[in-house]
Design an enzyme around this catalytic site. Structure first.
Site, mmCIF file in Angstrom:
data_model
loop_
_atom_site.group_PDB
_atom_site.id
_atom_site.type_symbol
_atom_site.label_atom_id
_atom_site.label_comp_id
_atom_site.label_asym_id
_atom_site.label_seq_id
_atom_site.Cartn_x
_atom_site.Cartn_y
_atom_site.Cartn_z
ATOM 1 N N ASP A 1 0.827 -1.210 0.000
ATOM 2 C CA ASP A 1 0.000 0.000 0.000
ATOM 3 C C ASP A 1 0.855 1.251 0.000
ATOM 4 O O ASP A 1 1.889 1.315 0.675
ATOM 5 C CB ASP A 1 -0.897 0.030 1.243
ATOM 6 C CG ASP A 1 -2.104 -0.867 1.091
ATOM 7 O OD1 ASP A 1 -2.913 -0.615 0.187
ATOM 8 O OD2 ASP A 1 -2.226 -1.820 1.882
ATOM 9 N N LYS B 1 -7.885 9.722 10.824
ATOM 10 C CA LYS B 1 -7.342 9.077 9.618
ATOM 11 C C LYS B 1 -8.183 9.339 8.377
ATOM 12 O O LYS B 1 -7.668 9.732 7.332
ATOM 13 C CB LYS B 1 -7.214 7.564 9.842
ATOM 14 C CG LYS B 1 -6.713 6.828 8.594
ATOM 15 C CD LYS B 1 -6.606 5.332 8.792
ATOM 16 C CE LYS B 1 -6.171 4.662 7.501
ATOM 17 N NZ LYS B 1 -6.066 3.191 7.637
ATOM 18 N N ASP C 1 -4.316 2.466 -5.270
ATOM 19 C CA ASP C 1 -2.935 2.648 -4.806
ATOM 20 C C ASP C 1 -2.473 1.480 -3.947
ATOM 21 O O ASP C 1 -1.553 1.615 -3.141
ATOM 22 C CB ASP C 1 -2.808 3.953 -4.017
ATOM 23 C CG ASP C 1 -3.715 3.986 -2.783
ATOM 24 O OD1 ASP C 1 -4.611 3.117 -2.687
ATOM 25 O OD2 ASP C 1 -3.533 4.878 -1.937
#
Length: 1230
Positions: free
Chosen positions: A921, A990, A1149
């Protein structure tokens, strides 16, 4: 009458009626010839033969009735006919030489003879009913035939011309009788100068003003004509064309392509007169014929073998119009048969003419510096991967996929718990089967009536749905509607949503191409590149190999306007509502047996908007639950493929074998993306085409062990904590007692209590709907996984308008939740090698969410410490210590535990063949791209662009910075800052940090933080609203301090988009890989479809004739631009991994490969990121936007254009960060 003997059974009577000679076959012959002799050969039409056959049977019955009456009159036997040919009672005739007493005769009549005669009478009755049914059917066929002939006579073919000169010419030639009137007329008509607008003006509306508002109507008219030609209703299309042409306002909707379409249709039929009518209208509209117009006329002359003189005059006029003869064979798309007829006509006038060979396009080479290595010739380092399957196996899989796509649907078994087959279940299934039989009949009837109604509207010259309803057979449509009824949820579905889905399904099914044999031959050759036991002359990319086979380009399908899609679907939904009925006794057992609707239309509020909903009757829902039929039906394009997808070769050619798929998915009805792609030079799209092909060529299989465990929970009561949704039976029930909905009616209940009761009821209903949706999603995924167990399958990919890639299969793919990803593994395994086991351990620790700020070695050591728990989880996942359930991604962690256990227990772990995908990641990938764009050293260090000993966690750093701000405010007495003490964590901030780079607003960020705070049980809920406001402000302030370069680039992009939209244009740009992008945000245009159950109104934001939506354009540009960069990075990584022989797939991603290849993939990933950002991306963007929006002299004096020019020239300055350091950053992707 002694010849008549009542022998044994009814056969005696039958034999007595046959004449001497070979017997005929009554049942098979059916006509009088079958009774009186042999069947004679007939040259009558089948319809006429059926009619004679039915009349013959009717006459035979009359003969039999007369014979019975004759026997009764002569007194030979007592014959009683109570109903016509219903019952014949015959008394046995007395034996010769003795008399039978009357009572015995009566007894005989009441004994054996009635039994025998009743069987014969029953046969007569059955035959009569059969004849009546056949007679009615025949009369219906004859009536339809008569109506069809009458309908075609009603369609107007002769044009009504607005030009008096052309009208008089047409009348003169229709009344005159020269040798070849229509050919002579064409020669003179071609010389007529256009009366008004040119073909270009008609075909291309201006960017603004009234003309552009006609574009939607033109698209609808064009799709109507296309459907008429596809369904063989060319006269109807011609009739509508004549109707529109005869009215000046409606004539503005007609374009040259519409006239050409009908001329080509008549040319294929050799109907020169009708073609001439269209030519007259074309000239009357002031249009100039183009190559397609001349191709239609000449093709028709070739079919009719006309004289050379007229053809010469036609060719001469074509030359005078500046059109080249060779262009007829190179620029006009025609079939081989059409080209042959066209050539025949040309050779008559020019015998020496040689048609040009199909042009060989010059070798197209992608010029992007980023792709130079990919398309380099004769590179010895290239090692393209092959599949693990043989050519024979792949050919067998191709045939299976072909059958699936030709069937258009796939039926799979449901994984819901199978009930016991009790009497109640069997009775419910029998009831359902009977109802479906009735519904099928009713649907056929309703569909035919709807078609008749729409045909009547078309005869009046209106754009009806008739040709659209004829695209699929009635059987297909009925099956589709019954499938829709079966899948309708108990809470119902929006009528607009249902209409949209039904319309889209018709559109997708009508696109199936029928070139199976040719496709099979080419695909077999293509498989030589992929199969494990074949070789090709020169290694190449799949697209290059497919193009080398000389495969013709698939015809491009024009999308239907959204209004057509919704109107068609709405019509079909209303057909279903009218046809689907059931006995009222199913709802109320004591009610009379009247029929009630299965679906009813109600209004409900969703998000403060009133919408119409189609809802199934609760009795029908209960019947479905009781019957517990365990099958699901999917569209063939909604399930994974059983063979490798076709390589992408153009924006509309690739993926499925027969079902056309767009390379760039977009809202239905939107054409702006497709037009941009088609105008783009083909070579510029090679990078995207090859990357999509590579992603789709990855073979998958189902992880059976994980699937078994998930199914065990799913068929029980689910486990929401592990992502397995609970069944509807576990949903919250409406309140009972005083809190029940009826409690609101009690007089003693206060208004505040009523409001609270309504809120609680709404909350429970919302939870129940969410549970139902999650359960259905999981049911589809798990049922498809069970269906594909032990099989290899593929996931074809396409992309959105930003270039981000997605699998075409929506229900079962690797882009889903933790559970969805755990169910999949690579079909092709690879030995772990010396480092593969270590990467499996690191990946397992990553999935737990622990040790995020520890080194790779520390993560490996931690996995070794936990090996006992890992092995216990693999061996006893549901009965052991259940360590895996505490991971952030529990199901993927469990799958990884199983893989690690098998590897460590193998005799040689390095030789263990692993199918498990290991993920890497990016560290907040959006911020990584921003930091690289601005060469921001501080930001680069926070997102692991710098090589450091330990990974940096930007979320923890932002949380720490917010904590600093909170502590300062708490010391100054800010109450909310004091309340938040001890509650600011990485998890709270986050999501907001991750999405702020993708354009999340403060409002959206506040909602994200509010959700996280509500999940903390110890946090005082009274402060949630105030605390979320405070925290989102501090998160944005922290990011401003940590990523100053990022914020300046965001502001520059936002301001540029705002100014571009003020100039009246949507924002466009081109990605570093050459993909053209345009943002589809325009002001909403309201579309209303009136009539029927309700008037449907929906908003369309893709109407390019509307002005851009400035707010969406400016807010969307920064995140969309970054998404286009991360997709470019992913595609570059995919192509270079493919060159090295690696298996590679991605979830945006997050990059996946085999454990043995992680190190190689990481190296490629870092190198391609550096190469991408070594390009002057922002300066290239500035130059493109200036050329696109500031170079038109007509708008250069606009104040908005002037401001835009100043902004675009002020490109944010870059920092001092050295990109080369990324190549040595271990934790860039980890």
């Amino acid at each position: 009458m002694s010849a008549v003997r009542w022998g044994r059974g009814a056969a005696g009577f039958g034999r007595a009626l046959w004449p001497a000679g070979p017997p005929g076959l009554l049942a098979e012959e059916g006509a009088l010839g079958g009774v009186w002799g042999r069947k004679r050969s007939s040259t009558a039409s089948p319809c006429e033969q059926d009619r004679r056959k039915d009349w013959g049977h009717a006459e035979l019955l009359e003969v039999l009735k007369a014979r019975v009456r004759q026997l009764q009159a002569e007194g030979v036997a007592e014959v009683t006919v109570k109903r016509v040919a219903k019952r014949v009672a015959v008394a046995r005739a007395p034996e010769a030489g003795g008399a039978q007493p009357p009572r015995q005769a009566q007894a005989g009549a009441e004994g054996a003879a009635p039994m025998l005669s009743s069987r014969w009478a029953q046969k007569l009755d059955d035959d009569q009913r059969l004849m009546e049914r056949r007679k009615r059917r025949l009369e219906g066929k004859l009536q339809k035939h008569v109506e069809k002939v009458a309908w075609q006579k009603q369609l107007r073919l002769e044009p009504r011309l607005l030009s008096r000169k052309l009208a008089s010419q047409l009348q003169h030639w229709e009344q005159g009788t020269p040798r070849s009137p229509w050919e002579e007329q064409l020669a003179q008509l071609l010389q007529e100068a256009p009366q008004g607008r040119s073909g270009e003006a008609a075909a291309a509306p201006a960017d603004g003003g009234p003309e552009s508002r006609l574009e939607g109507q033109r698209q609808r008219l064009l799709s109507f004509f296309e459907c008429c030609l596809l369904t063989g209703h060319l006269p109807l299309a011609h009739h509508v064309l004549v109707t529109h042409h005869s009215k000046s306002q409606q004539q503005r909707l007609l374009t040259l392509s519409m006239y050409n379409m009908l001329m080509l249709g008549w040319a294929r039929q050799g109907s020169f007169k009708e073609l001439m009518y269209v030519f007259f209208m074309l000239k009357d509209a002031g249009l100039t014929p183009d190559l397609r117009s001349y191709a239609a006329a000449l093709q028709c002359m070739g079919r009719l073998d006309q004289d050379a003189g007229t053809i010469r005059r036609c060719l001469k006029q074509m030359a005078q119009d500046g059109l080249q003869l060779q262009g007829l064979f190179t620029a006009v798309p025609l079939s081989a048969e059409e080209r042959a007829e066209l050539l025949r006509a040309v050779l008559k006038a020019k015998p020496a003419f040689t048609p040009p060979r199909p042009p060989v396009p010059p070798p197209q080479v992608n010029t992007s510096p980023l792709l130079r290595e990919i398309y380099a010739k004769q590179d010895p380092t290239v090692s393209y991967p092959r599949l693990h399957l043989s050519l024979k196996e792949l050919q067998g899989l191709f045939r299976q996929q072909l059958r699936v796509e030709m069937a258009t649907t796939v039926t799979v078994g449901s994984v819901e718990k199978v009930p016991l087959l009790t009497k109640e279940v069997l009775h419910a299934r029998k009831t359902l089967a009977g109802l479906r039989t009735q519904w099928r009949t009713a649907l056929y009837r309703e569909l035919q009536e709807t078609k008749e109604s729409e045909a009547h509207a078309a005869r009046e010259g209106r754009l009806s749905l008739f040709p659209y309803l004829c695209l699929l057979s009635e059987k297909e449509i009925v099956g589709m509607l019954l499938q829709t009824l079966q899948a309708l949820p108990a809470q119902g579905e929006s009528l607009l949503f249902l209409a949209h889905e039904l319309g889209l399904r018709v559109f997708k099914r009508k696109q199936l191409r029928n070139e199976v044999e040719e496709l099979e031959q080419r695909y077999s050759k293509y498989l030589h590149l992929l199969a494990s036991d074949t070789q090709v002359a020169e290694p190449c990319l799949p697209r290059q190999h497919w193009e080398a086979l000389g495969v013709p380009e698939a015809p491009h399908e024009q999308p239907w306007p959204m209004s057509v899609v919704v109107q068609l679907g709405k019509q079909l939904a209303e057909v279903l509502v009218r046809a689907a009925q059931m006995p009222s006794s199913l709802a109320a057992p004591r009610s009379p047996g009247t029929l009630i609707p299965v679906l009813y239309h109600v209004y409900s509020f969703r998000s403060f908007r009133q919408i119409g909903i189609l809802k199934p009757h609760p009795a029908f829902t209960q019947l479905l639950e009781t019957a517990a039929e365990r099958t699901l039906t999917f569209e063939s394009t909604d399930v994974p493929m059983l063979c490798p997808p076709l390589p992408w070769t153009s924006p509309h050619s690739g993926a499925f074998l027969l079902s056309p798929t767009k390379m760039m998915r977009s809202v239905e009805g939107s054409q702006q993306h497709q037009l941009l792609l088609e105008r783009c030079p083909p070579a510029e799209l090679h990078g995207a085409l090859d990357a999509l092909t590579q992603l789709g060529n990855c073979a998958w299989r189902v992880n059976g062990r994980v699937l078994d465990l998930v199914l065990e929970l799913f068929t029980d009561k689910g486990c929401p904590r592990l992502g397995v949704p609970a069944p509807p039976s576990e949903a919250p029930r409406p309140p009972e007692g005083r809190q029940a909905p009826k409690g609101c009616l009690l007089p003693e209940v206060s208004p505040a209590e009523k409001a609270e009761m309504r809120r609680e009821l709404a909350r429970r209903l919302k939870v129940a709907r969410e549970m139902q949706s999650l359960r259905a999603d999981a049911l589809y995924r798990l049922s498809l996984a069970q269906h594909l167990r032990h099989r290899v399958f593929w996931l074809p990919h396409n992309m959105d308008f930003r270039g981000r890639t997605y699998p075409c299969s929506p229900h079962f793919n690797h882009l889903g939740s933790d559970l969805a990803r755990a169910l999949l593994e690579f079909a092709q395994g690879r030995p772990l090698g010396p480092h593969g086991l270590n990467w499996l351990k690191i990946h397992l620790v990553n999935l737990t969410g622990l040790k995020k700020r520890e080194s790779l070695q520390a993560r490996r050591d931690y996995a070794d410490e936990l090996m006992e728990d890992i092995l216990d989880s693999a061996d006893q996942p549901m009965t052991g210590r259940k360590w895996w359930m505490e991971a952030d991604e529990p199901w993927q962690a469990l799958a990884c535990c199983m893989e690690v256990a098998q590897a460590v227990r193998a005799p040689d772990p390095t030789a263990y063949v692993s199918h498990f995908p290991v993920h890497q990641d990016g560290s907040c990938n959006g911020l990584q791209h921003y930091a690289a764009l601005g060469r921001d050293s501080v930001g680069a260090a926070s997102v692991n662009l710098l090589p450091l000993d330990l990974p940096q966690d930007v979320y923890s750093e932002v949380a720490a910075q917010v904590e600093v701000f909170r502590r300062q405010d708490a010391e100054q007495g800010v109450r909310v800052a004091q309340v938040l003490e001890g509650f600011i964590s990485r998890k709270v901030v986050k999501q907001t940090v991750m999405t702020v780079v993708y354009g999340v607003t403060r409002y959206g960020g506040r909602l994200q933080i509010e959700k996280r705070l509500r999940e903390i049980h110890d946090f005082p809920q009274d402060f949630v609203w105030e605390a979320s406001h405070y925290l989102v402000r501090q998160v944005f302030n922290s990011l401003q301090e940590m990523f100053s370069g990022t914020r300046s680039i965001q502001r520059w992009l936002t301001e540029s988009a705002r100014l571009i939209s003020h100039t009246g244009s949507a924002v466009e740009w081109v990605t570093p890989l050459g993909i053209p992008i345009i943002q589809p945000y325009h002001r909403d245009s309201k579309v209303m479809i009136k009539g029927g159950l309700q008037s449907l109104t929906f908003s369309s934001s893709v109407d390019t004739s509307q002005k851009p939506n400035t707010l969406k354009q400016k807010n969307g540009f920064p995140p969309n631009f970054i998404h286009s960069l991360d997709s470019s990075h992913m595609m570059l990584t995919a192509l270079h991994c493919y060159r090295k022989g690696l298996t590679f797939v991605s979830v945006h991603d997050c990059f996946w490969t085999h454990a043995a290849d992680v190190a190689v993939m990481n190296q490629v990933c870092r190198e391609q990121f550096v190469r991408l950002h070594s390009q002057p991306i922002l300066h290239n963007l500035s130059r493109f936007l200036i050329k696109r929006f500031c170079s038109d002299p007509r708008t250069s004096k606009s104040i908005w254009v002037s401001r835009l020019m100043d902004t675009l020239l002020s490109v944010p300055k870059a920092g001092t960060f050295n990109l080369e350091q990324v190549k040595h950053s271990t934790y860039f992707f980890s």
